[in-house]
Structure formats: structure tokens, C-alpha cells
Design a protein around this motif. Structure first.
Motif, PDB file in Angstrom:
ATOM      1  N   ARG A  54      16.690  21.308  16.791  1.00 53.69           N
ATOM      2  CA  ARG A  54      15.577  21.196  17.439  1.00 53.69           C
ATOM      3  C   ARG A  54      14.977  22.401  18.187  1.00 53.69           C
ATOM      4  O   ARG A  54      15.948  23.319  18.607  1.00 53.69           O
ATOM      5  N   ASP A  55      13.676  22.644  18.169  1.00 57.35           N
ATOM      6  CA  ASP A  55      13.166  23.813  18.927  1.00 57.35           C
ATOM      7  C   ASP A  55      13.647  23.494  20.441  1.00 57.35           C
ATOM      8  O   ASP A  55      13.454  22.429  20.907  1.00 57.35           O
ATOM      9  N   ARG A  56      13.956  24.670  21.321  1.00 54.13           N
ATOM     10  CA  ARG A  56      14.342  24.267  22.551  1.00 54.13           C
ATOM     11  C   ARG A  56      13.120  25.099  23.309  1.00 54.13           C
ATOM     12  O   ARG A  56      12.725  26.279  23.186  1.00 54.13           O
ATOM     13  N   LYS A  57      12.862  24.345  24.395  1.00 51.65           N
ATOM     14  CA  LYS A  57      11.632  24.728  25.116  1.00 51.65           C
ATOM     15  C   LYS A  57      12.402  25.961  26.217  1.00 51.65           C
ATOM     16  O   LYS A  57      13.523  25.500  26.673  1.00 51.65           O
ATOM     17  N   ASP A  58      11.457  26.754  26.399  1.00 50.10           N
ATOM     18  CA  ASP A  58      11.905  27.967  27.430  1.00 50.10           C
ATOM     19  C   ASP A  58      11.361  27.719  28.751  1.00 50.10           C
ATOM     20  O   ASP A  58      10.356  28.115  29.027  1.00 50.10           O
ATOM     21  N   VAL A  59      12.067  26.516  29.391  1.00 48.87           N
ATOM     22  CA  VAL A  59      11.142  26.025  30.583  1.00 48.87           C
ATOM     23  C   VAL A  59      11.273  26.901  31.635  1.00 48.87           C
ATOM     24  O   VAL A  59      10.571  27.047  32.543  1.00 48.87           O
ATOM     25  N   GLU A  68      22.133  29.656  30.625  1.00 50.43           N
ATOM     26  CA  GLU A  68      20.924  28.971  31.151  1.00 50.43           C
ATOM     27  C   GLU A  68      20.681  27.564  30.769  1.00 50.43           C
ATOM     28  O   GLU A  68      20.542  26.730  31.668  1.00 50.43           O
ATOM     29  N   MET A  69      20.885  27.421  29.735  1.00 51.93           N
ATOM     30  CA  MET A  69      20.598  25.992  29.183  1.00 51.93           C
ATOM     31  C   MET A  69      21.471  25.117  29.562  1.00 51.93           C
ATOM     32  O   MET A  69      21.247  23.694  29.997  1.00 51.93           O
ATOM     33  N   ASP A  80      12.821  18.694  26.015  1.00 54.94           N
ATOM     34  CA  ASP A  80      12.817  19.383  24.813  1.00 54.94           C
ATOM     35  C   ASP A  80      13.752  20.646  25.059  1.00 54.94           C
ATOM     36  O   ASP A  80      13.748  21.509  24.430  1.00 54.94           O
ATOM     37  N   LEU A  81      14.733  20.399  25.854  1.00 54.73           N
ATOM     38  CA  LEU A  81      15.839  21.472  26.057  1.00 54.73           C
ATOM     39  C   LEU A  81      16.796  21.530  24.911  1.00 54.73           C
ATOM     40  O   LEU A  81      17.331  22.737  24.682  1.00 54.73           O
ATOM     41  N   GLY A  82      16.761  20.662  23.670  1.00 51.17           N
ATOM     42  CA  GLY A  82      17.429  20.784  22.418  1.00 51.17           C
ATOM     43  C   GLY A  82      18.636  20.094  22.024  1.00 51.17           C
ATOM     44  O   GLY A  82      18.916  19.723  21.140  1.00 51.17           O
TER      45      GLY A  82
END
Length: 359
Positions: A14-19, A63-64, A85-87
Motif C-alpha cells: 500500500r502507498d504510505r501517506k507522507d503525513v 518515523e512511521m 493511509d500510514l501503510g
């Protein structure tokens, strides 16, 4: 005839959102309780401990891992980080939360953020802050216990049933006048009395027991604690005049700890409902890490998000008295060799000195 060669299917990630770069500080605080700089500060505290040794299979970054952990502590729900969407899958999320909590709850990390005042200068500063509340002199902290609800543990289950008949950890906490946590003890089952937790704590045995705090400075506690030279409790039946004045100032000043506990649990909803993890040692890690993060928020002047801005809070505690297990009948606490009159006499002298307006 040879079996056909099995073709390995490519893994889908899954694409991970760069929050951290896509969300504003206000949005980050709403979801994770810290701004970007605060999140990076927490990450740097444990970066070496939680960095994967390989980039294989898109290893989760430090960080994630911190973001997933903060999201869980803010909401009390393992699955909510996926909505950002953190992945990571829920299974991976559970693993990284465990890893990150273990790293953050080490003594060398916690000791940086829980500093009890022992120097004359620090004690004076704390006392001035408290005296502005209700004129009560010499106070450096207010102490109380709070119960954090847990699922029934597999071992010694009955010991965790508190007087309200649900399973909990009884947490001892000390706040200063700015609602910063000075000391926290999170390891005792819910059936254990506040007075015993204090008696066994380093506050009693080391900090005050060995005279590390200058004379004339005190904690304030409720009547469930023994009255000592360093721990002032209210009169159960105050006489009109100085004793009643003392009780009023005592109550108003001691309310700091009750409001502080409320702030802590509103900031981190994992403490507001039932913590559904095992074993209890992991629950204690969660409590201590939340307390540390609360202090980081205080250091950074980060306010608690308004109720309408908080995403999907954990459920409120609903005490099911009909189906709750029977609380364990606890033996009375043994007298403290013998019931000391010293603390009671000291309190009388203190009241006469500071609350007798006729003198």
C-alpha cells in the motif's frame, strides 16, 4: 514428468501517506497529539533502537513506527492508523507499536522527562506556583491514584479487581502546578490501596525517606494517605477557624492532581477506556509512555485538542456491576510502626503557623 515451476507473485504494498509533510501542525496534533517537531523529537529518542537493519520488504521507518504508536495512544484503537493511509497492516502495526513502546519506556528515556524537585531553587519555584492557587505555602506537588481499566489478566486475575469491581492498574501520579507530571508509579494491581503504593514507592523510601527534599516542602494528598511531615492531608473533622481554612486551601490546591489526571486521559484516549492488550507489563509501558508524552506536550505548549476535533475517541468506561467479578476482600493495611502521631502533630503546628490569622 517434472512439476511445473511455481511463479512467485510480486508483493503488493500500500502507498504510505507522507503525513509529516502533507499535514499541518494543527492536523498532526489532532491525530497524533504532537506537532511535527515533537514527533521528530520522539523519533530521535529511539531512532537507533527501532531502525530496521535492512530495507527489505519496505521496512517500516522509525518515523512511521512512532506515528503508528502515537495514533494508537491518541485513540486507543489499533486499527485507526490504517484510516490515515500510514501503510502497515494491523499485524505489522501491532508489532511496531510493541517495539516502539518498549523503546520509549526504558528508564534512560523516561528519566529525562520525570524530574522531581530536590534542589532548594526548584522546590521554591514549584512552591511559588502552587501558592498562587489558594495561598497554601510550601507545596511542590499534589499526589493521587487513578485507575486505568484493563482486560482480565490470565494470572492473578482477582488481584486486579478494584473497589469499583472492574480490572485495573492503580497508578500513582504527582503533578506540579503547571500540570506537569513529576513522578509516576504504574505497576500495581487495582486492588492495592493508594497508601501501600506510596509506602513502597521511591518517593517514600528514597526521595523523602533519605531527606533529599529540603525541609518545609510538602506534597498534598487526600485522606487516603497517611499524614507525614512531607505529605499533608486534610482534617477529617476540621474545627472552625484555622483548620477549616487549611482544608479549603488544601482542597483547592490539591484539585490540581485531579485536573491533571483528566488532562492526561483526555489527551491519550487509550487511558480513557479499557486497554485491551496483554500482558499487564505492556499496559504499564503504555501508561508511562503516555505520561512522558504528556510532559513533552507541556514542554512544547501543545494544548489538548477540543472534543469536537478528536477523531473517534475510545469508548467511555461503563461499569457492568451485574457481570463484574467479585472484588477481592483486602486485609487491612498494617499500621506503620505504630500509627505515627508525628505527622499529625506537624500538621497542627503547620496550620497554627500559616492559617491562624489571630496571631
Amino acid at each position: 514428468m517434472a512439476a511445473p515451476m511455481r511463479i512467485r507473485q510480486p508483493r503488493n504494498f500500500r502507498d504510505r501517506k507522507d503525513v509529516l509533510n502533507e499535514l499541518s501542525d494543527a492536523e498532526l496534533i489532532k491525530r497524533y497529539r504532537l506537532d511535527r517537531a515533537g514527533i521528530m523529537l520522539v523519533t530521535d529518542l529511539v531512532r537507533e533502537r527501532i531502525t530496521n537493519q535492512t530495507e527489505r520488504s519496505r521496512a517500516v521507518t522509525p518515523e512511521m513506527k512512532v506515528l503508528v504508536t502515537l495514533r494508537y495512544l491518541a485513540t486507543g484503537k489499533m486499527q485507526l492508523y490504517s484510516g490515515d493511509d500510514l501503510g502497515p497492516s494491523q499485524q505489522t502495526g501491532s508489532r511496531v507499536i510493541t517495539e516502539t513502546l518498549f523503546a520509549l519506556s526504558r528508564n534512560e528515556i523516561l528519566s529525562q522527562y520525570f524530574k522531581f524537585p530536590v534542589t532548594l531553587e526548584n522546590c521554591h519555584t514549584k512552591a511559588v506556583d502552587f501558592q498562587q492557587i489558594a495561598g497554601f505555602p510550601g507545596v511542590i506537588g499534589t499526589i493521587d491514584g487513578t485507575h486505568v481499566r484493563i482486560t482480565a489478566p490470565k494470572e492473578f486475575e482477582a488481584e486486579y479487581v478494584n473497589r469499583k469491581r472492574y480490572h485495573s492498574i492503580n497508578v500513582q501520579v504527582v503533578f506540579d502546578a503547571t500540570y506537569r507530571i513529576l513522578d509516576i508509579v504504574a505497576r500495581w494491581p487495582g486492588s492495592v490501596h493508594d497508601a501501600r503504593i506510596l509506602r513502597e514507592s521511591s518517593l517514600n523510601q528514597v526521595v523523602f525517606g533519605r531527606g533529599m527534599v529540603p525541609d518545609g516542602y510538602h506534597l498534598l494528598g487526600d485522606s487516603g494517605y497517611p499524614c507525614k511531615k512531607w505529605l499533608l492531608t486534610p482534617y477529617l473533622r476540621p474545627q472552625p477557624g484555622p483548620q477549616s481554612d487549611y482544608n479549603r486551601a488544601h482542597k483547592k490546591t490539591r484539585n490540581v492532581v485531579e485536573r491533571g489526571i483528566g488532562q492526561l486521559k483526555r489527551r491519550f484516549h487509550v487511558l480513557h477506556g479499557e486497554i485491551r492488550v496483554t500482558p499487564t507489563a505492556k499496559v504499564c509501558q503504555i501508561i508511562k509512555v503516555c505520561a512522558m508524552l504528556h510532559n513533552i506536550c507541556k514542554d512544547r505548549n501543545i494544548r489538548i485538542p477540543a472534543p469536537e476535533d478528536i477523531d473517534e475517541p475510545a469508548e467511555d468506561i461503563e461499569e457492568d456491576y451485574d457481570n463484574a467479578p467479585q472484588a477481592v476482600q483486602q486485609p487491612p493495611l498494617p499500621p506503620v510502626a505504630p500509627r505515627p502521631r508525628e505527622g499529625l502533630l506537624y500538621r497542627d503546628e503547620f496550620v497554627n503557623l500559616h492559617f491562624d490569622n489571630d496571631e
